[in-house]
Design a protein around this motif. Structure first.
Motif, PDB file in Angstrom:
ATOM      1  N   ASP A  15       0.823  -1.208   0.000  1.00 18.28           N
ATOM      2  CA  ASP A  15       0.000   0.000   0.000  1.00 18.28           C
ATOM      3  C   ASP A  15       0.858   1.259   0.000  1.00 18.28           C
ATOM      4  OD1 ASP A  15      -2.200  -1.670   0.034  1.00 18.28           O
ATOM      5  OD2 ASP A  15      -2.612  -1.399   2.187  1.00 18.28           O
ATOM      6  N   GLU A  16       1.950   1.256   0.784  1.00 19.81           N
ATOM      7  CA  GLU A  16       2.848   2.419   0.825  1.00 19.81           C
ATOM      8  C   GLU A  16       3.503   2.655  -0.527  1.00 19.81           C
ATOM      9  OE1 GLU A  16       5.751   2.025   3.940  1.00 19.81           O
ATOM     10  OE2 GLU A  16       4.215   1.644   5.456  1.00 19.81           O
ATOM     11  N   VAL A  17       4.004   1.585  -1.140  1.00 18.53           N
ATOM     12  CA  VAL A  17       4.674   1.718  -2.432  1.00 18.53           C
ATOM     13  C   VAL A  17       3.682   2.136  -3.510  1.00 18.53           C
ATOM     14  CG1 VAL A  17       5.956   0.453  -4.205  1.00 18.53           C
ATOM     15  CG2 VAL A  17       6.528   0.134  -1.790  1.00 18.53           C
ATOM     16  N   THR A  18       2.467   1.622  -3.454  1.00 18.59           N
ATOM     17  CA  THR A  18       1.438   2.018  -4.414  1.00 18.59           C
ATOM     18  C   THR A  18       1.134   3.509  -4.289  1.00 18.59           C
ATOM     19  OG1 THR A  18       0.472  -0.189  -4.381  1.00 18.59           O
ATOM     20  CG2 THR A  18      -0.932   1.588  -5.171  1.00 18.59           C
ATOM     21  N   ALA A  19       1.028   3.993  -3.053  1.00 18.30           N
ATOM     22  CA  ALA A  19       0.769   5.419  -2.830  1.00 18.30           C
ATOM     23  C   ALA A  19       1.938   6.259  -3.342  1.00 18.30           C
ATOM     24  CB  ALA A  19       0.528   5.685  -1.344  1.00 18.30           C
ATOM     25  N   ARG A  20       3.149   5.805  -3.096  1.00 19.00           N
ATOM     26  CA  ARG A  20       4.336   6.542  -3.571  1.00 19.00           C
ATOM     27  C   ARG A  20       4.378   6.578  -5.103  1.00 19.00           C
ATOM     28  NH1 ARG A  20       7.610  10.596  -3.456  1.00 19.00           N
ATOM     29  NH2 ARG A  20       9.741  10.113  -4.025  1.00 19.00           N
ATOM     30  N   ALA A  21       4.050   5.462  -5.741  1.00 15.62           N
ATOM     31  CA  ALA A  21       4.016   5.412  -7.201  1.00 15.62           C
ATOM     32  C   ALA A  21       2.982   6.395  -7.753  1.00 15.62           C
ATOM     33  CB  ALA A  21       3.723   3.992  -7.685  1.00 15.62           C
ATOM     34  N   ALA A  22       1.816   6.455  -7.112  1.00 18.39           N
ATOM     35  CA  ALA A  22       0.783   7.398  -7.556  1.00 18.39           C
ATOM     36  C   ALA A  22       1.271   8.835  -7.378  1.00 18.39           C
ATOM     37  CB  ALA A  22      -0.508   7.174  -6.772  1.00 18.39           C
ATOM     38  N   GLY A  26       1.885  11.631 -10.393  1.00 19.28           N
ATOM     39  CA  GLY A  26       1.338  12.991 -10.347  1.00 19.28           C
ATOM     40  C   GLY A  26       2.422  14.028 -10.581  1.00 19.28           C
ATOM     41  N   GLN A  27       3.591  13.822  -9.982  1.00 18.02           N
ATOM     42  CA  GLN A  27       4.708  14.751 -10.188  1.00 18.02           C
ATOM     43  C   GLN A  27       5.161  14.740 -11.643  1.00 18.02           C
ATOM     44  OE1 GLN A  27       7.801  13.768  -7.390  1.00 18.02           O
ATOM     45  NE2 GLN A  27       6.602  14.443  -5.623  1.00 18.02           N
ATOM     46  N   ILE A  28       5.217  13.550 -12.247  1.00 16.37           N
ATOM     47  CA  ILE A  28       5.610  13.446 -13.657  1.00 16.37           C
ATOM     48  C   ILE A  28       4.626  14.203 -14.540  1.00 16.37           C
ATOM     49  CG2 ILE A  28       5.780  11.838 -15.609  1.00 16.37           C
ATOM     50  CD1 ILE A  28       7.024   9.823 -13.595  1.00 16.37           C
ATOM     51  N   GLU A  29       3.340  14.044 -14.276  1.00 15.05           N
ATOM     52  CA  GLU A  29       2.328  14.760 -15.060  1.00 15.05           C
ATOM     53  C   GLU A  29       2.495  16.264 -14.909  1.00 15.05           C
ATOM     54  OE1 GLU A  29      -1.507  13.267 -13.909  1.00 15.05           O
ATOM     55  OE2 GLU A  29      -1.044  11.243 -14.590  1.00 15.05           O
ATOM     56  N   HIS A  30       2.732  16.710 -13.676  1.00 17.35           N
ATOM     57  CA  HIS A  30       2.928  18.139 -13.427  1.00 17.35           C
ATOM     58  C   HIS A  30       4.168  18.647 -14.157  1.00 17.35           C
ATOM     59  CE1 HIS A  30       3.229  21.995 -11.411  1.00 17.35           C
ATOM     60  NE2 HIS A  30       4.469  21.679 -11.068  1.00 17.35           N
TER      61      HIS A  30
END
Length: 132
Positions: A15-22, A26-30
């Motif tokens: 769950d932690e790694v999934t949240a970090r990936a998301a 988001g940063q990549i999109e920005h």
């Protein structure tokens, strides 16, 4: 530790790694969006500079040197100081060129190209010298 605790621990890590990936997505999109906006602004500025240069009276100050002139100035500096090691900013100061970060970055790119072409060597990070 039993199997249930092990599975719960693995799920928590997942769950932690999934949240970090998301978060990273988001940063990549920005950053992708910011890069596109910056590139569009650069294109607009380049167009404005060209239009103004064409409309300027012939007695106006000359614009920045053309690429071949800038390369020639760099090559001449290294030919005049064959054993000296330069940083891009030092080269700008020697040549009397502007030392703002954007202009120096362009010269860094040119120095990299001259290095790849075999004219210069890089004895240290960010340092350039004429190949002997």
């Amino acid at each position: 530790m039993n199997v249930t605790e092990l599975l719960a621990g693995l799920q928590a890590q997942h769950d932690e790694v999934t949240a970090r990936a998301a978060e990273l997505r988001g940063q990549i999109e920005h950053l992708t969006s910011a890069l596109a906006e910056t590139q569009a602004r650069l294109a607009d500025l380049d167009t404005a500079r060209k239009v103004i240069a064409e409309a300027a009276p012939s007695g106006a100050e000359p614009g920045p040197p053309e690429t071949s002139t800038a390369y020639q100035a760099i090559v001449n500096a290294f030919n005049q100081h064959p054993g000296q090691v330069f940083r891009a900013r030092e080269l700008h100061e020697l040549l009397g060129m502007p030392t703002d970060e954007a202009t120096v970055n362009i010269t860094r790119s040119r120095l990299g190209r001259l290095t790849r072409q075999g004219f210069l060597t890089q004895p240290g990070r960010g340092r350039y010298q004429k190949r002997t």
